[in-house]
Motif scaffolding. Structure first.
Motif, PDB file in Angstrom:
ATOM      1  N   LEU A  30      -1.975  -7.359  -4.099  1.00  0.00           N
ATOM      2  CA  LEU A  30      -1.768  -6.141  -3.107  1.00  0.00           C
ATOM      3  C   LEU A  30      -1.846  -4.879  -3.953  1.00  0.00           C
ATOM      4  O   LEU A  30      -1.457  -4.596  -5.021  1.00  0.00           O
ATOM      5  CB  LEU A  30      -0.395  -6.267  -2.282  1.00  0.00           C
ATOM      6  CG  LEU A  30      -0.423  -5.323  -1.255  1.00  0.00           C
ATOM      7  CD1 LEU A  30      -1.181  -5.720   0.034  1.00  0.00           C
ATOM      8  CD2 LEU A  30       0.959  -4.942  -1.155  1.00  0.00           C
ATOM      9  N   ASP A 135      -4.918  -1.640  -0.471  1.00  0.00           N
ATOM     10  CA  ASP A 135      -4.742  -2.410   0.903  1.00  0.00           C
ATOM     11  C   ASP A 135      -3.892  -1.355   1.581  1.00  0.00           C
ATOM     12  O   ASP A 135      -4.068  -1.281   2.690  1.00  0.00           O
ATOM     13  CB  ASP A 135      -3.756  -3.494   0.387  1.00  0.00           C
ATOM     14  CG  ASP A 135      -4.623  -4.773  -0.370  1.00  0.00           C
ATOM     15  OD1 ASP A 135      -5.434  -5.265   0.220  1.00  0.00           O
ATOM     16  OD2 ASP A 135      -4.496  -4.713  -1.635  1.00  0.00           O
ATOM     17  N   LEU A 136      -2.863  -0.803   1.183  1.00  0.00           N
ATOM     18  CA  LEU A 136      -1.953   0.220   1.639  1.00  0.00           C
ATOM     19  C   LEU A 136      -2.002   1.597   1.279  1.00  0.00           C
ATOM     20  O   LEU A 136      -1.931   1.874   0.061  1.00  0.00           O
ATOM     21  CB  LEU A 136      -0.529  -0.333   1.702  1.00  0.00           C
ATOM     22  CG  LEU A 136      -0.656  -1.800   2.537  1.00  0.00           C
ATOM     23  CD1 LEU A 136       0.820  -2.395   1.936  1.00  0.00           C
ATOM     24  CD2 LEU A 136      -0.572  -1.720   3.945  1.00  0.00           C
ATOM     25  N   ASP A 161      -0.349   4.227   5.789  1.00  0.00           N
ATOM     26  CA  ASP A 161       0.431   3.242   6.551  1.00  0.00           C
ATOM     27  C   ASP A 161       1.853   3.196   6.553  1.00  0.00           C
ATOM     28  O   ASP A 161       2.321   2.936   7.564  1.00  0.00           O
ATOM     29  CB  ASP A 161      -0.074   1.686   5.984  1.00  0.00           C
ATOM     30  CG  ASP A 161      -1.350   1.730   5.882  1.00  0.00           C
ATOM     31  OD1 ASP A 161      -2.048   1.357   6.987  1.00  0.00           O
ATOM     32  OD2 ASP A 161      -1.924   1.879   4.643  1.00  0.00           O
ATOM     33  N   TRP A 211       9.992  -4.579   3.196  1.00  0.00           N
ATOM     34  CA  TRP A 211       8.647  -4.201   3.939  1.00  0.00           C
ATOM     35  C   TRP A 211       7.561  -4.751   2.904  1.00  0.00           C
ATOM     36  O   TRP A 211       6.546  -5.298   3.109  1.00  0.00           O
ATOM     37  CB  TRP A 211       8.453  -2.768   4.418  1.00  0.00           C
ATOM     38  CG  TRP A 211       7.473  -2.357   5.204  1.00  0.00           C
ATOM     39  CD1 TRP A 211       7.168  -2.662   6.810  1.00  0.00           C
ATOM     40  CD2 TRP A 211       6.141  -1.710   4.507  1.00  0.00           C
ATOM     41  NE1 TRP A 211       6.007  -2.313   6.783  1.00  0.00           N
ATOM     42  CE2 TRP A 211       5.410  -1.635   5.752  1.00  0.00           C
ATOM     43  CE3 TRP A 211       5.769  -1.297   3.400  1.00  0.00           C
ATOM     44  CZ2 TRP A 211       4.013  -1.073   5.432  1.00  0.00           C
ATOM     45  CZ3 TRP A 211       4.792  -0.832   3.074  1.00  0.00           C
ATOM     46  CH2 TRP A 211       3.530  -0.617   4.451  1.00  0.00           C
ATOM     47  N   LYS A 215       4.514  -7.573   2.617  1.00  0.00           N
ATOM     48  CA  LYS A 215       3.284  -7.361   2.609  1.00  0.00           C
ATOM     49  C   LYS A 215       2.640  -7.971   1.293  1.00  0.00           C
ATOM     50  O   LYS A 215       1.552  -8.623   1.227  1.00  0.00           O
ATOM     51  CB  LYS A 215       2.969  -5.665   2.343  1.00  0.00           C
ATOM     52  CG  LYS A 215       3.403  -5.081   3.380  1.00  0.00           C
ATOM     53  CD  LYS A 215       2.614  -5.197   4.705  1.00  0.00           C
ATOM     54  CE  LYS A 215       3.123  -4.448   5.866  1.00  0.00           C
ATOM     55  NZ  LYS A 215       2.312  -4.800   7.131  1.00  0.00           N
ATOM     56  N   LYS A 219      -0.165 -11.078   1.248  1.00  0.00           N
ATOM     57  CA  LYS A 219      -1.423 -10.914   0.676  1.00  0.00           C
ATOM     58  C   LYS A 219      -1.692 -12.273  -0.414  1.00  0.00           C
ATOM     59  O   LYS A 219      -2.757 -12.882  -0.600  1.00  0.00           O
ATOM     60  CB  LYS A 219      -1.655  -9.627  -0.263  1.00  0.00           C
ATOM     61  CG  LYS A 219      -2.821  -9.531  -0.877  1.00  0.00           C
ATOM     62  CD  LYS A 219      -4.041  -8.730  -0.332  1.00  0.00           C
ATOM     63  CE  LYS A 219      -5.435  -8.533  -0.747  1.00  0.00           C
ATOM     64  NZ  LYS A 219      -5.528  -7.516  -1.627  1.00  0.00           N
TER      65      LYS A 219
END
Ligand SMILES: Nc1nc2c(ncn2[C@@H]2O[C@H](COP(=O)(O)OP(=O)(O)OP(=O)(O)O)[C@@H](O)[C@H]2O)c(=O)[nH]1
Ligand SMILES: [Mg+2]
Length: 223
Positions: A30, A135-136, A161, A211, A215, A219
């Motif tokens: 990630l 990704d974020l 995000d 959080w 994530k 992934k």
């Protein structure tokens, strides 16, 4: 003519970003792009994140600045592998572009990592325009910057995000309208994740870490 050149440059950037994203997906890594104006606390937040993140997550860091290795030195203190990008030799760009990030992560054995945290150049405008293959996207907004920044710099909040509202330890000393700040963020991006944190006292950090960890695991499981 000028517009065509800009499209071409961004087109090339997007193509490299797509390659990076594919490579990261193959390894189940990630990548998070952390952005904010100068001094909002990106480095200190990342330091606290590295210190408190679950030890079963292997992290590497890429940090972009125009000059100096100050942030890389701070982030490497706990032994995390860090690559510093300085943009000054390449024209002093106010953001990271996909090709420099690709170059930076090419030195990592991606099979050995679960998470790459990227601290972008301090700037609330330009970094939002460049896909780096992440990704974020995460924006840090500190409570000393003013409640209206999301509506004045909307693109950053639109593309992110998650928003980290940092330096909440300072609230007793400020005239700060928390509800207005949250409403300002939500007026630009209604369902953005928001965590109110302090990188000085670790207040609120747990929710952000939970959080982020979820994530990372999601992934890794898709690998
Ligand atoms: N009181 C308080 N100070 C903080 C907090 N987070 C960061 N700071 C301080 O704010 C200043 C800037 O923090 P940095 O982490 O260097 O900010 P940055 O966003 O990485 O800055 P650039 O990389 O230059 O864009 C430092 O003096 C930090 O110690 C916080 O939660 N509370
Ligand atoms: Mg920094």
């Amino acid at each position: 003519v000028e517009i065509r050149v800009v499209e071409k440059v961004l087109g090339a950037n997007d193509a490299i970003a797509a390659e990076t994203r594919k490579l990261l997906a193959e390894h189940g890594v990630l990548m998070v792009n952390v952005m904010s104006s100068p001094g909002s606390g990106k480095t200190r937040l990342l330091q606290r994140t590295l210190a408190r993140l679950s030890p079963d997550i292997a992290v590497a860091v890429v940090v972009g600045d125009i000059c100096t290795t100050h942030d890389a030195d701070r982030l490497a203190e706990g032994g995390t592998p860090v690559v510093q990008i300085n943009t000054e030799p390449f024209g002093g760009d106010c953001h990271l572009a996909a090709h420099v990030v690709r170059e930076a992560i090419s030195g990592f054995d991606l099979g050995a990592f679960d998470l790459i945290l990227v601290e972008n150049v301090g700037n609330l405008v330009c970094p939002a325009e460049f896909d780096i293959g992440e990704d974020l996207r995460c924006v840090v907004l500190s409570v000393t910057e003013g409640e209206d920044k999301p509506v004045k710099y909307p693109l950053m909040f639109r593309v992110c995000d998650v928003a980290l509202l940092n330096k909440i330890d300072l609230l007793p000393h400020l005239e700060y309208d928390r509800e207005l700040a949250l409403a300002s963020i939500r007026s630009i991006h209604a369902d953005i994740e928001i965590f109110e944190v302090s990188a000085r006292t670790d207040l609120g950090l747990e929710s952000w870490l939970d959080w982020l960890e979820s994530k990372v695991y999601a992934k890794r499981d898709r690998r």
